[in-house]
Design a protein around this motif. Structure first.
Motif, PDB file in Angstrom:
ATOM      1  N   ILE A  88     -27.800   6.126 -15.808  1.00 13.96           N
ATOM      2  CA  ILE A  88     -28.226   4.906 -15.106  1.00 13.96           C
ATOM      3  C   ILE A  88     -27.006   4.061 -14.742  1.00 13.96           C
ATOM      4  O   ILE A  88     -26.872   3.613 -13.598  1.00 13.96           O
ATOM      5  N   ILE A  89     -26.108   3.848 -15.688  1.00 13.33           N
ATOM      6  CA  ILE A  89     -24.897   3.064 -15.418  1.00 13.33           C
ATOM      7  C   ILE A  89     -24.046   3.769 -14.362  1.00 13.33           C
ATOM      8  O   ILE A  89     -23.450   3.125 -13.498  1.00 13.33           O
ATOM      9  N   GLY A  90     -24.007   5.096 -14.413  1.00 14.77           N
ATOM     10  CA  GLY A  90     -23.272   5.864 -13.415  1.00 14.77           C
ATOM     11  C   GLY A  90     -23.803   5.618 -12.020  1.00 14.77           C
ATOM     12  O   GLY A  90     -23.025   5.403 -11.076  1.00 14.77           O
ATOM     13  N   PHE A  91     -25.118   5.642 -11.848  1.00 17.18           N
ATOM     14  CA  PHE A  91     -25.695   5.421 -10.528  1.00 17.18           C
ATOM     15  C   PHE A  91     -25.538   3.970 -10.066  1.00 17.18           C
ATOM     16  O   PHE A  91     -25.318   3.712  -8.881  1.00 17.18           O
ATOM     17  N   ILE A  92     -25.616   3.029 -10.990  1.00 21.24           N
ATOM     18  CA  ILE A  92     -25.373   1.625 -10.626  1.00 21.24           C
ATOM     19  C   ILE A  92     -23.931   1.455 -10.159  1.00 21.24           C
ATOM     20  O   ILE A  92     -23.659   0.825  -9.123  1.00 21.24           O
ATOM     21  N   SER A  93     -22.988   2.037 -10.903  1.00 23.62           N
ATOM     22  CA  SER A  93     -21.579   1.965 -10.528  1.00 23.62           C
ATOM     23  C   SER A  93     -21.330   2.654  -9.196  1.00 23.62           C
ATOM     24  O   SER A  93     -20.558   2.165  -8.364  1.00 23.62           O
ATOM     25  N   LEU A  94     -21.972   3.781  -8.996  1.00 24.45           N
ATOM     26  CA  LEU A  94     -21.844   4.502  -7.737  1.00 24.45           C
ATOM     27  C   LEU A  94     -22.351   3.638  -6.578  1.00 24.45           C
ATOM     28  O   LEU A  94     -21.691   3.515  -5.540  1.00 24.45           O
ATOM     29  N   GLY A  95     -23.507   3.025  -6.760  1.00 24.52           N
ATOM     30  CA  GLY A  95     -24.057   2.152  -5.719  1.00 24.52           C
ATOM     31  C   GLY A  95     -23.141   0.977  -5.409  1.00 24.52           C
ATOM     32  O   GLY A  95     -22.890   0.663  -4.236  1.00 24.52           O
ATOM     33  N   LEU A  96     -22.617   0.344  -6.445  1.00 23.36           N
ATOM     34  CA  LEU A  96     -21.691  -0.776  -6.235  1.00 23.36           C
ATOM     35  C   LEU A  96     -20.396  -0.298  -5.592  1.00 23.36           C
ATOM     36  O   LEU A  96     -19.815  -0.994  -4.754  1.00 23.36           O
ATOM     37  N   LYS A 125      -3.183   0.586  -0.661  1.00 25.64           N
ATOM     38  CA  LYS A 125      -4.407  -0.167  -0.383  1.00 25.64           C
ATOM     39  C   LYS A 125      -5.343  -0.155  -1.598  1.00 25.64           C
ATOM     40  O   LYS A 125      -5.920  -1.181  -1.952  1.00 25.64           O
ATOM     41  N   GLN A 126      -5.505   1.008  -2.236  1.00 22.43           N
ATOM     42  CA  GLN A 126      -6.361   1.097  -3.425  1.00 22.43           C
ATOM     43  C   GLN A 126      -5.800   0.235  -4.546  1.00 22.43           C
ATOM     44  O   GLN A 126      -6.542  -0.499  -5.206  1.00 22.43           O
ATOM     45  N   LYS A 127      -4.502   0.323  -4.764  1.00 21.14           N
ATOM     46  CA  LYS A 127      -3.883  -0.474  -5.826  1.00 21.14           C
ATOM     47  C   LYS A 127      -4.082  -1.965  -5.575  1.00 21.14           C
ATOM     48  O   LYS A 127      -4.468  -2.701  -6.484  1.00 21.14           O
ATOM     49  N   LEU A 128      -3.805  -2.397  -4.351  1.00 20.34           N
ATOM     50  CA  LEU A 128      -3.922  -3.824  -4.041  1.00 20.34           C
ATOM     51  C   LEU A 128      -5.348  -4.325  -4.174  1.00 20.34           C
ATOM     52  O   LEU A 128      -5.577  -5.428  -4.684  1.00 20.34           O
ATOM     53  N   SER A 129      -6.318  -3.530  -3.744  1.00 16.40           N
ATOM     54  CA  SER A 129      -7.707  -3.989  -3.849  1.00 16.40           C
ATOM     55  C   SER A 129      -8.121  -4.140  -5.311  1.00 16.40           C
ATOM     56  O   SER A 129      -8.801  -5.100  -5.671  1.00 16.40           O
ATOM     57  N   PRO A 181     -12.295   1.528  -8.955  1.00 15.83           N
ATOM     58  CA  PRO A 181     -12.683   1.421 -10.366  1.00 15.83           C
ATOM     59  C   PRO A 181     -14.169   1.648 -10.607  1.00 15.83           C
ATOM     60  O   PRO A 181     -14.554   2.206 -11.635  1.00 15.83           O
ATOM     61  N   LEU A 182     -14.996   1.251  -9.653  1.00 12.45           N
ATOM     62  CA  LEU A 182     -16.430   1.469  -9.817  1.00 12.45           C
ATOM     63  C   LEU A 182     -16.762   2.961  -9.734  1.00 12.45           C
ATOM     64  O   LEU A 182     -17.610   3.455 -10.489  1.00 12.45           O
ATOM     65  N   LEU A 183     -16.084   3.667  -8.849  1.00  9.19           N
ATOM     66  CA  LEU A 183     -16.311   5.114  -8.762  1.00  9.19           C
ATOM     67  C   LEU A 183     -15.747   5.827  -9.997  1.00  9.19           C
ATOM     68  O   LEU A 183     -16.315   6.823 -10.455  1.00  9.19           O
TER      69      LEU A 183
END
Length: 124
Positions: free
Chosen positions: A11-19, A75-79, A33-35
């Protein structure tokens, strides 16, 4: 009990994936980080979902390089750094505790050290 914990990871995995997917559209949410959290949760929760997630274009495009080479684009690091700074700034300015502010400042310094010296920057 073990099944419940695995279910919670999924469940947390799918929530993180969605976010994380929302983070592709909204610059306020950090995608990587969410992925990463989604990937971790799928590894802990279900081999089936882990295989599925690692086979998606989303994983390959945003995480595969980091997982294999410990590298990210600038770009990933800065975000990630900017989002984390904003989240750390909120309690920093709200709380009056000098000790808490010092700890938050140390966390920011370590975070930058880690991202600059421990994670390679790649161009693609």
């Amino acid at each position: 009990m073990r099944k419940i914990i695995k279910f919670l990871y999924i469940i947390i995995g799918f929530i993180s994936l969605g976010l994380g997917v929302l983070g592709l559209i909204l610059p306020v949410l950090p995608t990587t980080p969410l992925l990463l959290l989604a990937s971790y949760c799928f590894v802990k929760g279900s081999e089936k979902f882990e295989r599925w997630f690692k086979g998606t274009k989303l994983y390959k495009r945003h995480l595969e390089t980091f997982v294999k080479e410990r590298a990210m684009t600038l770009k990933q690091k800065l975000s990630i750094l900017i989002f984390a700074d904003v989240m750390i700034a909120i309690p920093f300015f709200i709380l009056d505790s000098v000790l808490v502010r010092a700890m938050l400042a140390l966390i920011v310094v370590y975070k930058y050290y880690y991202f600059i010296y421990k994670i390679k920057t790649v161009k693609y």
